[in-house]
Motif scaffolding. Structure first.
Motif, mmCIF file in Angstrom:
data_model
loop_
_atom_site.group_PDB
_atom_site.id
_atom_site.type_symbol
_atom_site.label_atom_id
_atom_site.label_comp_id
_atom_site.label_asym_id
_atom_site.label_seq_id
_atom_site.Cartn_x
_atom_site.Cartn_y
_atom_site.Cartn_z
ATOM 1 N N MET A 31 0.815 -1.215 0.000
ATOM 2 C CA MET A 31 0.000 0.000 0.000
ATOM 3 C C MET A 31 0.851 1.270 0.000
ATOM 4 O O MET A 31 0.344 2.359 -0.275
ATOM 5 C CB MET A 31 -0.963 0.008 1.188
ATOM 6 C CG MET A 31 -2.098 -0.989 1.018
ATOM 7 S SD MET A 31 -2.887 -0.954 -0.601
ATOM 8 C CE MET A 31 -3.497 0.708 -0.653
ATOM 9 N N ILE A 32 2.127 1.131 0.277
ATOM 10 C CA ILE A 32 3.023 2.287 0.151
ATOM 11 C C ILE A 32 3.086 2.734 -1.308
ATOM 12 O O ILE A 32 3.372 3.891 -1.608
ATOM 13 C CB ILE A 32 4.423 1.952 0.710
ATOM 14 C CG1 ILE A 32 4.325 1.759 2.231
ATOM 15 C CG2 ILE A 32 5.437 3.026 0.391
ATOM 16 C CD1 ILE A 32 5.605 1.313 2.880
ATOM 17 N N ALA A 33 2.760 1.827 -2.220
ATOM 18 C CA ALA A 33 2.747 2.169 -3.647
ATOM 19 C C ALA A 33 1.717 3.245 -3.959
ATOM 20 O O ALA A 33 1.756 3.831 -5.040
ATOM 21 C CB ALA A 33 2.462 0.918 -4.478
ATOM 22 N N GLY A 34 0.798 3.518 -3.065
ATOM 23 C CA GLY A 34 -0.189 4.567 -3.285
ATOM 24 C C GLY A 34 0.366 5.965 -3.097
ATOM 25 O O GLY A 34 -0.259 6.945 -3.511
ATOM 26 N N ILE A 35 1.538 6.081 -2.500
ATOM 27 C CA ILE A 35 2.127 7.406 -2.270
ATOM 28 C C ILE A 35 2.585 8.028 -3.585
ATOM 29 O O ILE A 35 2.357 9.204 -3.840
ATOM 30 C CB ILE A 35 3.300 7.300 -1.276
ATOM 31 C CG1 ILE A 35 2.782 6.896 0.094
ATOM 32 C CG2 ILE A 35 4.065 8.613 -1.190
ATOM 33 C CD1 ILE A 35 3.874 6.604 1.093
ATOM 34 N N GLY A 36 3.206 7.232 -4.438
ATOM 35 C CA GLY A 36 3.733 7.739 -5.707
ATOM 36 C C GLY A 36 2.677 8.355 -6.605
ATOM 37 O O GLY A 36 2.848 9.475 -7.092
ATOM 38 N N PRO A 37 1.568 7.652 -6.850
ATOM 39 C CA PRO A 37 0.533 8.258 -7.688
ATOM 40 C C PRO A 37 -0.040 9.539 -7.098
ATOM 41 O O PRO A 37 -0.370 10.470 -7.834
ATOM 42 C CB PRO A 37 -0.549 7.176 -7.770
ATOM 43 C CG PRO A 37 0.169 5.912 -7.553
ATOM 44 C CD PRO A 37 1.282 6.239 -6.601
ATOM 45 N N GLY A 38 -0.159 9.601 -5.782
ATOM 46 C CA GLY A 38 -0.674 10.820 -5.163
ATOM 47 C C GLY A 38 0.242 12.008 -5.407
ATOM 48 O O GLY A 38 -0.217 13.102 -5.758
ATOM 49 N N ILE A 39 1.526 11.789 -5.252
ATOM 50 C CA ILE A 39 2.494 12.860 -5.500
ATOM 51 C C ILE A 39 2.511 13.225 -6.979
ATOM 52 O O ILE A 39 2.498 14.402 -7.347
ATOM 53 C CB ILE A 39 3.894 12.432 -5.021
ATOM 54 C CG1 ILE A 39 3.906 12.297 -3.492
ATOM 55 C CG2 ILE A 39 4.962 13.408 -5.485
ATOM 56 C CD1 ILE A 39 5.164 11.681 -2.938
ATOM 57 N N GLY A 40 2.512 12.206 -7.837
ATOM 58 C CA GLY A 40 2.557 12.456 -9.278
ATOM 59 C C GLY A 40 1.336 13.195 -9.787
ATOM 60 O O GLY A 40 1.447 14.098 -10.623
ATOM 61 N N GLN A 41 0.175 12.828 -9.297
ATOM 62 C CA GLN A 41 -1.040 13.500 -9.750
ATOM 63 C C GLN A 41 -1.105 14.932 -9.237
ATOM 64 O O GLN A 41 -1.582 15.827 -9.943
ATOM 65 C CB GLN A 41 -2.264 12.709 -9.320
ATOM 66 C CG GLN A 41 -2.411 11.428 -10.095
ATOM 67 C CD GLN A 41 -3.539 10.566 -9.576
ATOM 68 O OE1 GLN A 41 -4.294 10.951 -8.694
ATOM 69 N NE2 GLN A 41 -3.661 9.379 -10.150
ATOM 70 N N GLY A 42 -0.643 15.158 -8.026
ATOM 71 C CA GLY A 42 -0.600 16.527 -7.515
ATOM 72 C C GLY A 42 0.351 17.400 -8.319
ATOM 73 O O GLY A 42 0.052 18.555 -8.638
ATOM 74 N N TYR A 43 1.489 16.830 -8.665
ATOM 75 C CA TYR A 43 2.463 17.563 -9.481
ATOM 76 C C TYR A 43 1.886 17.858 -10.863
ATOM 77 O O TYR A 43 2.015 18.973 -11.376
ATOM 78 C CB TYR A 43 3.744 16.735 -9.583
ATOM 79 C CG TYR A 43 4.871 17.420 -10.302
ATOM 80 C CD1 TYR A 43 5.607 18.416 -9.681
ATOM 81 C CD2 TYR A 43 5.204 17.065 -11.591
ATOM 82 C CE1 TYR A 43 6.647 19.056 -10.340
ATOM 83 C CE2 TYR A 43 6.233 17.683 -12.260
ATOM 84 C CZ TYR A 43 6.964 18.676 -11.630
ATOM 85 O OH TYR A 43 7.979 19.303 -12.291
ATOM 86 N N ALA A 44 1.235 16.866 -11.469
ATOM 87 C CA ALA A 44 0.645 17.051 -12.794
ATOM 88 C C ALA A 44 -0.455 18.107 -12.765
ATOM 89 O O ALA A 44 -0.571 18.927 -13.687
ATOM 90 C CB ALA A 44 0.092 15.727 -13.317
ATOM 91 N N ALA A 45 -1.280 18.101 -11.722
ATOM 92 C CA ALA A 45 -2.350 19.098 -11.622
ATOM 93 C C ALA A 45 -1.767 20.503 -11.479
ATOM 94 O O ALA A 45 -2.270 21.459 -12.082
ATOM 95 C CB ALA A 45 -3.262 18.785 -10.445
ATOM 96 N N GLY B 12 -0.411 21.487 -14.826
ATOM 97 C CA GLY B 12 -1.536 21.752 -15.725
ATOM 98 C C GLY B 12 -2.138 23.114 -15.472
ATOM 99 O O GLY B 12 -2.486 23.841 -16.405
ATOM 100 N N ALA B 13 -2.277 23.475 -14.201
ATOM 101 C CA ALA B 13 -2.812 24.797 -13.861
ATOM 102 C C ALA B 13 -1.870 25.904 -14.339
ATOM 103 O O ALA B 13 -2.322 26.944 -14.831
ATOM 104 C CB ALA B 13 -3.029 24.898 -12.355
ATOM 105 N N GLU B 14 -0.562 25.665 -14.227
ATOM 106 C CA GLU B 14 0.409 26.638 -14.737
ATOM 107 C C GLU B 14 0.276 26.801 -16.248
ATOM 108 O O GLU B 14 0.309 27.917 -16.772
ATOM 109 C CB GLU B 14 1.836 26.183 -14.420
ATOM 110 C CG GLU B 14 2.277 26.392 -13.008
ATOM 111 C CD GLU B 14 3.712 25.911 -12.795
ATOM 112 O OE1 GLU B 14 4.482 25.847 -13.779
ATOM 113 O OE2 GLU B 14 4.043 25.600 -11.649
ATOM 114 N N ALA B 15 0.142 25.676 -16.946
ATOM 115 C CA ALA B 15 0.042 25.723 -18.403
ATOM 116 C C ALA B 15 -1.218 26.447 -18.852
ATOM 117 O O ALA B 15 -1.188 27.232 -19.806
ATOM 118 C CB ALA B 15 0.069 24.307 -18.976
ATOM 119 N N VAL B 16 -2.326 26.200 -18.179
ATOM 120 C CA VAL B 16 -3.571 26.888 -18.524
ATOM 121 C C VAL B 16 -3.453 28.371 -18.202
ATOM 122 O O VAL B 16 -3.979 29.220 -18.932
ATOM 123 C CB VAL B 16 -4.777 26.238 -17.797
ATOM 124 C CG1 VAL B 16 -6.028 27.068 -17.946
ATOM 125 C CG2 VAL B 16 -5.013 24.842 -18.336
#
Length: 87
Positions: A21-35, A38-42
C-alpha cells in the motif's frame, strides 16, 4: 509460545500488504504535481485548456495504475492468499 507455519505466513502477508500500500504514495504525488503543472500551463495559455486537461487526465490515469496494482496485491495477500494452503 510457538508460532506455527500458517500464523507466520499470515503475519508476513499482512506486513507485505502494508508495504504494497506504500505504492499509493507515488501516484498521489505524481497526480498533484501534474495538476499543478496543468494549472500553470492553462494560466500561461488559456486557449489551450482542453488540450492541457486531456493530456493531464491521461497522465493521471496512467500514474494511478501503480496504486491500483499495489491495492490488488494487498487484497490478494489479505483475502485470497495462495500461500496459506501451501503450509
Amino acid at each position: 509460545m510457538e508460532i506455527d507455519g500458517k500464523a507466520l505466513v499470515l503475519a508476513c502477508s499482512a506486513i507485505g500488504a502494508g508495504l504494497a500500500m506504500i505504492a499509493g504514495i507515488g501516484p498521489g504525488i505524481g497526480q498533484g504535481y501534474a495538476a499543478g503543472k496543468g494549472a500553470e500551463a492553462v494560466g500561461r495559455q488559456p486557449e489551450a485548456q482542453s488540450d492541457v486537461v486531456r493530456t493531464m487526465l491521461l497522465g493521471a490515469a496512467v500514474a494511478e495504475t501503480t496504486g491500483i496494482y499495489g491495492l490488488i496485491v494487498a487484497i490478494i495477500l489479505l483475502f485470497a492468499n495462495p500461500l496459506v494452503s501451501q503450509v
